[in-house]
Design a protein around this motif. Structure first.
Motif, PDB file in Angstrom:
ATOM      1  N   SER A 170      -4.498   7.983   4.008  1.00 54.81           N
ATOM      2  CA  SER A 170      -5.911   8.306   3.805  1.00 54.81           C
ATOM      3  C   SER A 170      -6.814   7.384   4.613  1.00 54.81           C
ATOM      4  O   SER A 170      -7.916   7.723   4.943  1.00 54.81           O
ATOM      5  N   GLN A 171      -6.347   6.186   4.904  1.00 51.43           N
ATOM      6  CA  GLN A 171      -7.147   5.252   5.677  1.00 51.43           C
ATOM      7  C   GLN A 171      -6.727   5.227   7.142  1.00 51.43           C
ATOM      8  O   GLN A 171      -7.237   4.433   7.916  1.00 51.43           O
TER       9      GLN A 171
ATOM     10  N   MET B 167       0.845  -1.204   0.000  1.00 48.63           N
ATOM     11  CA  MET B 167       0.000   0.000   0.000  1.00 48.63           C
ATOM     12  C   MET B 167       0.878   1.252   0.000  1.00 48.63           C
ATOM     13  O   MET B 167       1.881   1.318   0.691  1.00 48.63           O
ATOM     14  N   SER B 168       0.519   2.225  -0.780  1.00 46.97           N
ATOM     15  CA  SER B 168       1.305   3.445  -0.815  1.00 46.97           C
ATOM     16  C   SER B 168       1.138   4.215   0.493  1.00 46.97           C
ATOM     17  O   SER B 168       0.150   4.051   1.195  1.00 46.97           O
ATOM     18  N   ALA B 169       2.136   5.055   0.778  1.00 51.31           N
ATOM     19  CA  ALA B 169       2.058   5.840   2.004  1.00 51.31           C
ATOM     20  C   ALA B 169       0.822   6.729   1.991  1.00 51.31           C
ATOM     21  O   ALA B 169       0.163   6.920   3.000  1.00 51.31           O
ATOM     22  N   GLU B 170       0.516   7.224   0.785  1.00 47.30           N
ATOM     23  CA  GLU B 170      -0.641   8.127   0.660  1.00 47.30           C
ATOM     24  C   GLU B 170      -1.937   7.394   1.005  1.00 47.30           C
ATOM     25  O   GLU B 170      -2.764   7.866   1.762  1.00 47.30           O
TER      26      GLU B 170
ATOM     27  N   ASN C  60       1.187  -2.695   8.371  1.00 51.00           N
ATOM     28  CA  ASN C  60       0.651  -4.062   8.435  1.00 51.00           C
ATOM     29  C   ASN C  60      -0.858  -4.087   8.600  1.00 51.00           C
ATOM     30  O   ASN C  60      -1.444  -5.132   8.795  1.00 51.00           O
ATOM     31  N   THR C  61      -1.457  -2.928   8.603  1.00 56.20           N
ATOM     32  CA  THR C  61      -2.917  -2.827   8.603  1.00 56.20           C
ATOM     33  C   THR C  61      -3.290  -2.198   7.269  1.00 56.20           C
ATOM     34  O   THR C  61      -2.869  -1.087   6.965  1.00 56.20           O
ATOM     35  N   VAL C  62      -4.039  -2.935   6.492  1.00 52.10           N
ATOM     36  CA  VAL C  62      -4.204  -2.527   5.101  1.00 52.10           C
ATOM     37  C   VAL C  62      -5.667  -2.665   4.696  1.00 52.10           C
ATOM     38  O   VAL C  62      -6.363  -3.578   5.150  1.00 52.10           O
ATOM     39  N   HIS C  63      -6.110  -1.741   3.857  1.00 53.15           N
ATOM     40  CA  HIS C  63      -7.470  -1.892   3.331  1.00 53.15           C
ATOM     41  C   HIS C  63      -7.453  -3.012   2.296  1.00 53.15           C
ATOM     42  O   HIS C  63      -6.481  -3.183   1.566  1.00 53.15           O
ATOM     43  N   VAL C  64      -8.562  -3.743   2.234  1.00 53.26           N
ATOM     44  CA  VAL C  64      -8.615  -4.919   1.356  1.00 53.26           C
ATOM     45  C   VAL C  64      -8.354  -4.549  -0.108  1.00 53.26           C
ATOM     46  O   VAL C  64      -7.752  -5.340  -0.850  1.00 53.26           O
TER      47      VAL C  64
END
Lengths: 128, 384
Positions: free
Chosen positions: B8-9, B1-4, B14-18
Motif C-alpha cells: 500500500s505504501q 511490516m506486512s506485505a500488504e 527495508n524501506t518502511v513507513h514510520v
C-alpha cells in the motif's frame, strides 16, 4: 534563552526575559532549563512570570502544557502571572485558561500561592 | 511490516513507513546507513528516538550530531571510524537537515554504504529521498530507510490522499502509549478533522487533553470538540466562509488571528489545505458522477471526500461553502494547493513570504467576479 530564577517566601519564580517566545529552539531550551530546575529541587509551588513576554507562539503554549504535566507528576502547583493581552488571548483561545491558575500580577500571585495550600485552589483561577 | 502494508505504501522491505517501523521495531535492524526521510518533524523525532534507544541503549544517550549544511564528510567519517567509550562501544552519528550533505557527499556515502562493516550507525535525516538514486537502492536492499510523512492511499488512479483510517488508528494508539489517554475512533476522527494531519499539533493537543482527565481516562468526542483546537478549526471555517463569499477583507482578518497562534504561516497551511483538499476531492467525485451519466448529489460527494456531519451541521455548512465556491474555483483547488505547497517549500519558505502565499490563496478563493456567477456546482446544474 534568558530566564531569571528566584525564590520568594517559599514560592519559586521563573521569569521569562525574552519578549517573543516564538522560536522552537529558544522555547525548547527554556523548557529544558525549567525541567532541570524541577529535577534538582523539590518545588511544591512554581510561578512562571510572563510579564516580559509580548508574543507567545504555539511552541510556547506547548511548553506550558508540558510543564503543567511535569509539575502534576511531581505534585508541584504551577501558576502563571503577568500575561500581556496578546498572550492572554492566546491562552484563552487555546482553552489553556481552563487548566492554569492565572494571576494578573506577581505580587498577587505570590500572595495567593503563599496563603493557599500547595494543592492549590479547587479549580483553575482566571486572572485574579 | 506486512506485505500488504508494504504494497500500500509502495515500499520495499527495508524501506518502511514510520508507523510500521514503530509497531514492530524488532523486525528492523538499524543499519550502517539508516535514512529517516519525509516532511514530518514529529514523526522523525519518534523514529530517531527509537534508533537512539536501540543503538545506544537509551533514548536520551548522547549522540554525535552534525548540521547538514556545514558537515564535512571527513569529520563524519572520523566519528564513524571510532568506538564510543560508553554505551557498548557503538556510535550513532546523526546528520540533521542532511539534504545538502547528501548532495555534496553522495559518492562518499555510496562507497561507505557499500563497504562499511562498522557496527556504528550513520543516520541521515533528509526531507527529499529520491528512489531512483544508487544510494536509495542500496539502502533499500541492505540498510534501513524510514518514511516519515502522513500515510497515503491512492484514490483516483495515481492521485494519493492522506489515509484517514491509518491516521485515526495511529492517533488512538499514540494517545494510549504517549499520553496514557483512551481515545475512541470517533474522538480520534474528530480530532483529525479539527486539527488536520499535523502530527506535532495533534501531539500537543493530546498533551492538553491529558490535563483534563486522570491518567488512563477516556476522552469523549464532546471533550475533543470543546478543547481541541476548536477555536482554530472554527476560525479556519470562518476564513473559508468569508473567502468563498468573496469577502477577502474578513478572510484576511481571520487569517491574521490564526497567524497569532502559530510560529510560522506554513503551520496553518496544513489545516487550510486539509479542508480545501476535501472540497477538491468532492468536486472530482461530483464531476465523475456527472461524466458517468449519473445525477450526483453534492452531499454524497462531500461524504465520499471525507466530510462527516459531526458536529451536526458540518455537512450542511460544507455544502453551502462548496456551492459558494462554484465549480470553476473548486475545480482548480488541487492545482492552487500544489502551487502553494511548492512555493512554501521553495521560494516562499521564509515567514513573510509564506504569509503572502496564504493571502494569495485566499484572494483566489475570494475573487469578486466569481460572486456574480450562480453557483455552478449546485445539484442539478451543469457547467456552460
Amino acid at each position: 534563552m534568558e530566564l531569571n530564577y528566584i525564590e520568594q517566601d517559599g514560592v519559586h519564580i521563573v521569569a521569562f526575559l525574552e519578549a517573543r517566545l516564538f522560536d522552537d529552539v529558544v522555547v525548547q531550551e527554556s523548557r529544558r532549563q525549567i525541567e532541570e530546575l524541577l529535577a534538582q529541587h523539590s518545588f511544591d509551588r512554581l510561578l512562571l512570570d510572563l510579564r516580559s513576554v509580548s508574543v507567545a507562539g504555539s511552541a510556547a503554549l506547548g511548553m506550558l502544557i508540558r510543564l503543567k504535566s511535569r509539575c502534576a507528576q511531581r505534585h508541584c502547583r504551577l501558576a502563571l502571572c503577568g500575561l500581556q493581552p496578546s498572550v492572554q488571548e492566546a491562552v484563552r483561545i487555546t482553552q489553556l485558561d481552563k487548566i492554569f491558575e492565572i494571576y494578573k500580577d506577581l505580587e498577587g500571585a505570590v500572595a495567593a500561592l503563599q496563603t493557599t495550600s500547595a494543592a492549590g485552589p479547587t479549580g483553575p483561577t482566571l486572572l485574579r | 511490516m506486512s506485505a500488504e502494508a508494504a504494497s500500500s505504501q509502495n515500499l520495499m522491505p527495508n524501506t518502511v513507513h514510520v508507523f510500521d517501523y514503530l509497531d514492530a521495531e524488532a523486525n528492523y535492524v538499524p543499519a550502517a546507513v539508516t535514512v529517516v526521510f519525509g516532511d514530518e518533524p514529529f514523526l522523525k523525532r519518534l523514529a530517531i528516538r527509537s534508533l537512539r534507544q536501540r543503538v545506544l541503549g537509551d533514548e536520551s544517550a548522547p549522540l554525535d550530531r552534525f548540521e547538514g549544511a556545514s558537515a564535512q564528510w571527513r569529520d563524519v567519517h572520523d566519528e564513524l571510524s571510532t568506538m564510543a567509550l560508553f554505551g557498548g562501544g557503538r556510535r550513532l552519528v546523526l546528520i540533521d537537515d542532511a539534504d545538502d550533505f547528501v548532495a555534496k557527499a553522495r559518492e562518499k556515502l555510496e562507497q561507505y554504504a557499500e563497504r562499511s562493516k562498522s557496527r556504528n550507525v550513520l543516520v541521515l535525516n533528509v526531507t527529499a529521498w529520491a528512489s531512483n538514486t544508487r544510494l536509495y537502492k542500496f539502502v533499500d536492499s541492505h540498510g534501513l530507510q524510514i518514511e516519515c510523512r502522513a500515510p497515503q492511499k491512492a484514490t483516483y488512479g495515481k492521485t494519493k490522499v492522506v489515509d484517514d483510517e491509518r491516521m485515526v488508528k495511529w492517533l488512538a494508539s499514540w494517545s494510549a502509549t504517549g499520553h496514557r489517554l483512551k481515545l475512541s475512533s470517533k474522538s480520534a476522527r474528530l480530532m483529525l478533522d479539527l486539527v488536520g494531519p499535523e502530527f506535532g499539533l495533534l501531539d500537543q493537543e493530546l498533551a492538553k487533553l491529558a490535563l483534563f482527565t486522570q491518567p488512563g481516562g477516556e476522552i469523549s468526542p464532546d471533550t475533543v470538540q470543546d478543547v481541541v483546537g476548536g477555536w482554530r478549526a472554527k476560525t479556519v471555517w470562518e476564513m473559508l466562509d468569508a473567502a468563498c463569499d468573496g469577502d477577502a477583507a474578513e478572510a484576511f482578518a481571520q487569517l491574521e488571528r490564526l497567524l497569532q497562534s502559530v510560529d510560522h504561516p506554513v503551520a496553518l497551511f496544513g489545516q487550510f489545505s486539509w479542508s480545501l483538499r476535501r472540497f477538491a476531492a468532492a468536486t472530482r467525485l461530483y464531476q465523475r458522477a456527472e461524466q458517468q451519466g449519473r445525477k450526483p448529489k453534492l452531499r454524497e460527494a462531500l461524504e465520499g471526500a471525507g466530510f462527516r456531519d459531526w458536529p451536526k451541521g458540518t455537512l450542511q455548512r460544507a455544502e453551502r461553502q462548496l456551492m459558494q465556491m462554484g465549480r470553476d474555483r473548486a475545480g482548480q483547488l488541487y492545482r492552487w494547493l500544489l502551487e502553494a505547497d511548492l512555493a512554501l517549500k521553495g521560494s516562499h519558505s521564509s515567514s513573510d513570504r509564506a504569509r503572502f502565499v496564504l493571502e494569495h490563496l485566499i484572494l483566489r478563493l475570494a475573487k469578486q467576479s466569481s460572486r456574480r456567477v450562480p453557483p455552478a456546482i449546485a445539484p442539478g446544474s451543469r457547467r456552460t
